[in-house]
Design an enzyme around this catalytic site. Structure first.
Site, PDB file in Angstrom:
ATOM      1  N   GLN A   1       0.876  -1.194  -0.029  1.00  0.00           N
ATOM      2  CA  GLN A   1       0.279  -0.174   0.069  1.00  0.00           C
ATOM      3  C   GLN A   1       0.675   1.111   0.008  1.00  0.00           C
ATOM      4  OE1 GLN A   1      -0.483  -2.868   1.721  1.00  0.00           O
ATOM      5  NE2 GLN A   1      -2.850  -2.390   2.571  1.00  0.00           N
TER       6      GLN A   1
ATOM      7  N   ASP B   1      -6.524   1.213  12.504  1.00  0.00           N
ATOM      8  CA  ASP B   1      -8.239   0.167  11.751  1.00  0.00           C
ATOM      9  C   ASP B   1      -9.271  -0.134  13.111  1.00  0.00           C
ATOM     10  OD1 ASP B   1      -6.086  -0.346  10.154  1.00  0.00           O
ATOM     11  OD2 ASP B   1      -7.822  -0.921   9.375  1.00  0.00           O
TER      12      ASP B   1
ATOM     13  N   ASN C   1      -2.871  -1.265  13.497  1.00  0.00           N
ATOM     14  CA  ASN C   1      -2.528  -0.941  12.585  1.00  0.00           C
ATOM     15  C   ASN C   1      -1.884  -2.229  11.799  1.00  0.00           C
ATOM     16  OD1 ASN C   1      -3.021   1.130  10.807  1.00  0.00           O
ATOM     17  ND2 ASN C   1      -0.927   1.193  10.833  1.00  0.00           N
TER      18      ASN C   1
HETATM   19  O1  MRU Z   1      -5.515  -4.259   4.483  1.00  0.00           O
HETATM   20  P1  MRU Z   1      -5.677  -2.353   4.584  1.00  0.00           P
HETATM   21  O2  MRU Z   1      -5.352  -1.968   3.688  1.00  0.00           O
HETATM   22  O3  MRU Z   1      -7.432  -1.658   4.469  1.00  0.00           O
HETATM   23  O4  MRU Z   1      -4.857  -1.778   5.940  1.00  0.00           O
HETATM   24  C1  MRU Z   1      -5.260  -0.073   5.821  1.00  0.00           C
HETATM   25  C2  MRU Z   1      -4.023   0.500   7.103  1.00  0.00           C
HETATM   26  O5  MRU Z   1      -3.527  -0.387   7.841  1.00  0.00           O
HETATM   27  C3  MRU Z   1      -4.144   1.605   7.253  1.00  0.00           C
HETATM   28  O6  MRU Z   1      -3.436   1.805   8.213  1.00  0.00           O
HETATM   29  C4  MRU Z   1      -5.435   2.075   8.668  1.00  0.00           C
HETATM   30  O7  MRU Z   1      -7.043   1.565   7.727  1.00  0.00           O
HETATM   31  C5  MRU Z   1      -5.735   3.395   8.606  1.00  0.00           C
HETATM   32  S1  MRU Z   1      -6.695   3.639   7.588  1.00  0.00           S
HETATM   33  C6  MRU Z   1      -7.279   6.118   7.358  1.00  0.00           C
END
Ligand code: MRU
Length: 358
Positions: A200, A241, A251
């Site tokens: 990401q 999260d 997170n």
């Molecule tokens: O697996 P993902 O890409 O959904 O994980 C996202 C994250 O861990 C972000 O850091 C979290 O959702 C915060 S987003 C503002």
């Protein structure tokens, strides 16, 4: 079509859900128009839409979409179908509490308008989802305002995963704070960790920084400690999260390692998240469910296997950072510095109500 940087990550357009397909970035900027809540559930599971706040809105829009699909049904069929749709959406990803909150909000809004029949209930679910869209954008701006003051006037900030516009409806949480600081004149450079295995950071955060003209450099995840040892990181800022009532924070996998490194090098470690990411039902982070994704995400890169055949891989998607390693939790209602059960309680006007989500 609006410029990519101005497009909302997820929205209700022309009677359905429109979202940026994040699986295709940075190569292609593609919008998906979904007319079936099952397709939206699949988009969540496969991470076409991702990031906790965006998932909250996706959950609410999923309920609104299911309700719109069934608005012509008889009362009983409608309510049984809507409950099934909510269950289906809940089963997509377990860690981000926003998803469950969004589903619950839209379902409750529909239920509050039960007397108006299925069409009235469907309209209420959609109105609630739209309210969440507006709230998300406003909350991110406020987080930016509160958090920018914590970042140096000049220096290097390290971030992990993607917490920008793409992880929200618009603007972002942790990357939103960086963006706000840059807009206020801070001269910041961002170390973007690639975020194995889904990348990401490399795919999404680097793309957003480019779009916004924010100075940045991509690093492999294992470079962070060496940068800190050389004094080349002035702050770490990440999203969340799920934040437990005591501030323990789930997170993206790798966040905990960064927090330990930051503490060892006396670098401040900030978390930026809206209050909807705080799960007041969980006393500590131990009870946060951690998603485990497929081994193929680790054994392959861009669809090509990088390991010998038969290698076993373990792929937890999140980890939990204890509150004691977090310097401050930045929310739209203010900063809990440091996050503790007491400082988090102060962010809420009313005591937590016990009881399960729907
Ligand atoms: O697996 P993902 O890409 O959904 O994980 C996202 C994250 O861990 C972000 O850091 C979290 O959702 C915060 S987003 C503002």
């Amino acid at each position: 079509m609006p410029a990519p940087a101005d497009t909302l990550t997820i929205d209700w357009v022309d009677g359905g859900v429109r979202l940026i397909d994040q699986r295709r970035l940075p190569e292609e900027f593609v919008l998906l128009d979904l007319r079936d809540y099952g397709d939206l559930a699949e988009a969540i599971r496969s991470m076409a839409v991702r990031g906790a706040p965006a998932l909250g809105v996706a959950g609410a829009l999923g309920v609104a979409l299911a309700a719109a699909q069934m608005a012509g049904e008889r009362e009983q069929v409608f309510w049984e179908g809507l409950a099934q749709a909510a269950d289906h959406l809940r089963g997509t990803r377990p860690t981000a509490v926003n998803l469950f909150g969004g589903i619950e909000r839209a379902f409750r809004a529909a239920a509050a308008h039960r007397a108006e029949g299925p069409a009235g209930a469907a309209a209420a679910a959609l109105a609630e989802a739209r309210t969440m869209i507006e709230e998300d954008i406003a909350a991110n701006r406020e987080m930016g305002r509160h958090g920018a003051a914590l970042l140096p006037d000049q220096g290097n900030v390290l971030t992990h995963c993607n917490t920008g516009s793409l992880a929200t409806v618009h603007y972002g949480t942790a990357l939103g704070v960086v963006r706000a600081a840059v807009e206020m004149g801070h001269r910041l450079h961002v170390w973007v960790s690639e975020t194995r295995p889904r990348l990401q950071g490399a795919k999404l955060t680097a793309w957003e920084c480019q779009q916004l003209g924010i100075s940045h450099t991509l690093i492999a995840d294992n470079v962070a400690g060496w940068l800190m040892r050389q004094g080349r990181v002035d702050a770490v800022i990440v999203g969340a999260d799920r934040v437990a009532a005591n501030g323990d924070t789930a997170n993206k996998i790798g966040t905990y390692s960064l927090a330990v490194l930051a503490r060892a090098h006396r670098v401040p470690f900030y978390v930026a998240a809206p209050v909807s990411t705080i799960d007041r039902q969980l006393a500590s982070g131990e009870a946060i469910p951690i998603e485990e994704r497929s081994a193929e995400e680790v054994t392959t890169v861009s669809g090509r296997r990088i390991t010998p055949p038969g290698v076993v891989a373990y792929n937890p998607a999140f980890d939990v950072t204890p509150a004691r390693l977090i310097s401050a939790l930045i929310t739209e209602r203010g900063v809990a510095r440091p996050p503790t059960t007491e400082s988090l309680q102060e962010l809420f006007p009313t005591p937590a109500t016990a009881g399960p989500c729907l």
